[in-house]
Every structure is written in C-alpha cells, then in structure tokens.
Design an enzyme around this catalytic site. Structure first.
Site: not given
Ligand code: XIL
Length: 407
Positions: A151, A194, A230, A258, A260
């Site tokens: 990020e 990422n 996401h 990641e 979802d």
């Molecule tokens: C999130 C986790 O899922 C949570 O459990 C935690 O509280 C906060 O982080 N981007 C990322 C991940 O790169 O590491 C994050 O994960 C979600 C957003």
C-alpha cells in the site's frame, strides 16, 4: 442437501452436471493446479490448529498469514523478533504441500514498533534493513511470494502515499526495500509490491505500473504486483483483465492477494477468476480468509467462499470457480505454466554477490547481517552497519559486493 455436505463430497454430483465434465477436475485445488494457478486463503495459527477448519483449508494449495507476519507481530520491541505465528502456519503449509505468501515487510499500518524507531533517513533505512534481514532470513526458502511493500501508492491522483517510511527515508524507500529483501531471502521467493484499489485500469494502477517500470529499468529486483482485490458485487472482468495484461507486458507476475467480494454472486466469482485466467501472468488467486465468519469486513459480508464458524462451503460459488477454470484457454494455461516456472529474479536478474549469509551464529544472531550496507537508487550514499551514511565511491568497503545505481 448438497450445500451442507463437506466440500470433499462435492466432486462427483457436480461433475456430472458439467458440460466439460471429462476435462474439468473435481476439486478447487485440482482445477487450479490443472490451469497452473495457486489458490489460497489468508489464515492464522489458531485456525489451522482446528481440525474442522484445517479440513476445509486443505482444499487450497497456498496460505498467507492474515496478521502474524506483519511488522508489529514479528518485531517488538525494536530488535526483538518473534516468529511463532508464522512458524505454525508455515508448518501447516509444509505438512500439507501448500505454498505460502509472506505478508508483509514494509507497510504504514500495524507497524508501530517501526514507526516509533524511525526518525530520519538513516534510522529508517536501518530499521527497514534489520527487519527485512531478520524476518526474511528466518522464513527464507519457506515463502513463495513476499509482499515486500504494501500500500505505498496514494489513492486518487496516484504517486506515493505519505507514510512514516516515505517521509523519513525519502521517495526511494521502496528501492532499498526490494534490494534488501532479495539479499535477505536469497534466490528463492518472488518479490512483490501489493496494493488495493488498483484492480482495474485506473489512476492508481497506472501510477503503480509506471513505478514498476522505473524499478525494472533501474535493476530493482521486483517480480510481481499483488492486486489485493477487496471488491464488491458487480465484478468488471474486462477492466481487471486489461489491467493484468499491461503488467504482463513487463513480465510481472500478478497475484490476486486478498480477495473478498462483498455480496458476491456466482457470476462475480466466475468473472474474477476469468479475468485472471485470461492472462498468462496471473499466477495466484488468494481469498482474504476462509469463511465469512472470520472476515475482517464482518461476518455478514457475503464475501468469501465459505460461511459459518465450522466453515461450510458455498458450493455454487466454488463450482463457478471450477467451471471457469474448466473453460480456460489451453494456450494461455501452457504459457502460464512456463511463465510461473521462471525463477525469482527473472525480471531484472539476481546479483549473487549481493546475497548475504544468513547462517545463525552460536549466539543466535545472523552472521553477516550486521555488515549489510543499504542501497538506494538515486541516492549518493549507503548506510553502513552503524547506521552512518557513507559516500558511494569506487571500491568503497561499505559498498563492497553491491551494485550501486548512481543518480
Ligand atoms: C487486515 C486484517 O484482515 C485484519 O485482521 C487486521 O485487523 C487489519 O488488517 N490490506 C492488507 C491487509 O494488506 O494486511 C489487511 O488485513 C487488509 C487490507
């Protein structure tokens, strides 16, 4: 009803209803392996020790720690390292023949230990170097893909996001992170940047592409881009596919890291998988959790492939993924398999003289690590073991064994 059966019982009944039943493997993992894709979940050491959870997790061939390998979970106080969470998940992966992603070295979040120790460029580079060297050295050989940077691009207009790393070290902080990571993990492990909100073609993903091109031109050892994915219902397949393609033109791997999809339909899952499959360089498809029950965005997100505290497969979504994989273009599958088999460092090469020796000393420290200088593109100094800035000069002992790229 079938939706309440264990996932392993899905295979035969659903296979029979598929038009390409003969060619389509019966399980998610087998279907993914047939198309040369890693299919994974984010998890944690507690969940993998639960047998009902572990049974379902074995439908995947890749795992990543959702939190346990982040900065604050692996280092604190500064200079003190702990690996128990990552070690447990890595053992689960090894015991079950799964690959593992390493998430993440350098991020602005969940990094309070780092933030309080980073005061300027020199201390920032030192904290970065020591963390990546220790954690990367510990997990080297066990991790298939590393999120070196997480990020770092701003939303909206693009360019680098402000963060304690960038604000203290300077805009080249990512350059050093990649070089240090390659030195720390050795020749195995693909190195990634990422980020989120960069899944389709937009200002942010374009900014990331330009940054990656700059790194490649400068010899910074990047292997791939993680698209966090996401997302929400209404997946725009063609937009995501077009974005993946332009990174492929740079020979960069893409992993959906990641995933979802809030309130997803089976069509959404199929479309996201197809966007990946249309591109030879899309190599990993990882959901951010196994069951909605444990999702970071809430148990009613409708965003993952399983639901419930004893994870129950959403059979229609899983079948949609299997069907999409069954339709994959064989020519792209062959190209993906060839591409995925290329070694880490294939994009810019590996300078073997730069790899450090991470054998443990009898006292437990890392041999060699203390004398690792830091490298940055565009800078005119390296930071020595004591955190002192040293000018780059030909034959400088501080730069010995490093390729320094001058301004
Ligand atoms: C999130 C986790 O899922 C949570 O459990 C935690 O509280 C906060 O982080 N981007 C990322 C991940 O790169 O590491 C994050 O994960 C979600 C957003």
């Amino acid at each position: 009803m079938i939706r309440h059966l264990p996932f392993s019982a899905l295979a035969l009944p659903l296979l029979a209803s598929s038009a390409w039943a003969q060619a389509t493997p019966a399980t998610l993992k087998a279907a993914a392996e047939a198309v040369g894709l890693n299919i994974g979940i984010a998890t944690n050491s507690f969940n993998v020790s639960n047998s009902a959870y572990a049974t379902q997790a074995k439908n995947f061939n890749m795992v990543v720690c959702e939190n346990e390998m982040k900065f604050d979970n692996t280092e604190g106080p500064i200079g003190t390292f702990k690996y128990n969470g990552g070690d447990a998940v890595s053992k689960f992966a090894a015991d079950n023949g799964m690959k593992m992603r390493g998430h993440t070295f350098i991020w602005h979040s969940q990094s309070n230990t780092a933030q309080s120790a980073v005061k300027d460029r020199t201390s920032g580079l030192k904290v970065m170097r020591d963390h990546i060297t220790a954690v990367g050295g510990h997990f080297k050989e066990k991790i298939y893909e590393w999120d070196v940077l997480n990020e770092i691009t701003a939303d909206g207009s693009g360019g680098l996001r402000g963060s304690f790393w960038r604000n203290n070290i300077g805009d080249d902080f990512g350059d050093s992170a990649f070089v240090i990571a390659r030195r720390a993990v050795g020749e195995n492990g693909y190195l990634y940047y990422n980020d989120y909100g960069a899944d389709g073609v937009n200002t942010k993903s374009t900014s990331m592409l330009n940054l990656a091109k700059k790194w490649i031109a400068a010899g910074i050892p990047i292997d791939g881009i993680g698209l966090q994915s996401h997302l929400s219902a209404g997946i725009r397949k063609d937009d995501i596919s077009a974005n993946i393609k332009r990174f492929g033109e740079q020979n960069l791997r893409i992993s959906m890291t990641e995933i979802d999809i809030k309130n997803a339909t089976a069509t959404d899952w199929s479309n996201l998988m197809t966007a990946c499959l249309e591109n030879f360089n899309c190599v990993s498809f990882v959901t951010w959790g196994l069951s909605d029950q444990n999702s970071w965005i809430g148990s009613n997100c409708g965003c993952l492939l399983f639901s419930g505290s004893s994870p129950t497969p959403k059979t229609n979504f899983i079948q949609a993924l299997i069907d999409a994989m069954g339709k994959a273009d064989p020519a792209i599958v062959a190209k993906r398999k060839e591409f995925a088999a290329r070694k880490p460092g294939s994009v810019v090469g590996i300078n073997r003289a730069n790899l450090i020796n991470t054998r443990k000393s009898p006292a437990g420290g890392l041999l060699g690590a203390a004398s690792v200088p830091v490298f940055s593109v565009g800078g005119n100094t390296v930071v020595d073991a004591m955190g002192r800035n040293r000018p780059i000069a030909p034959n400088s002992p501080w730069a010995s064994g490093l390729s320094i790229i001058a301004k």
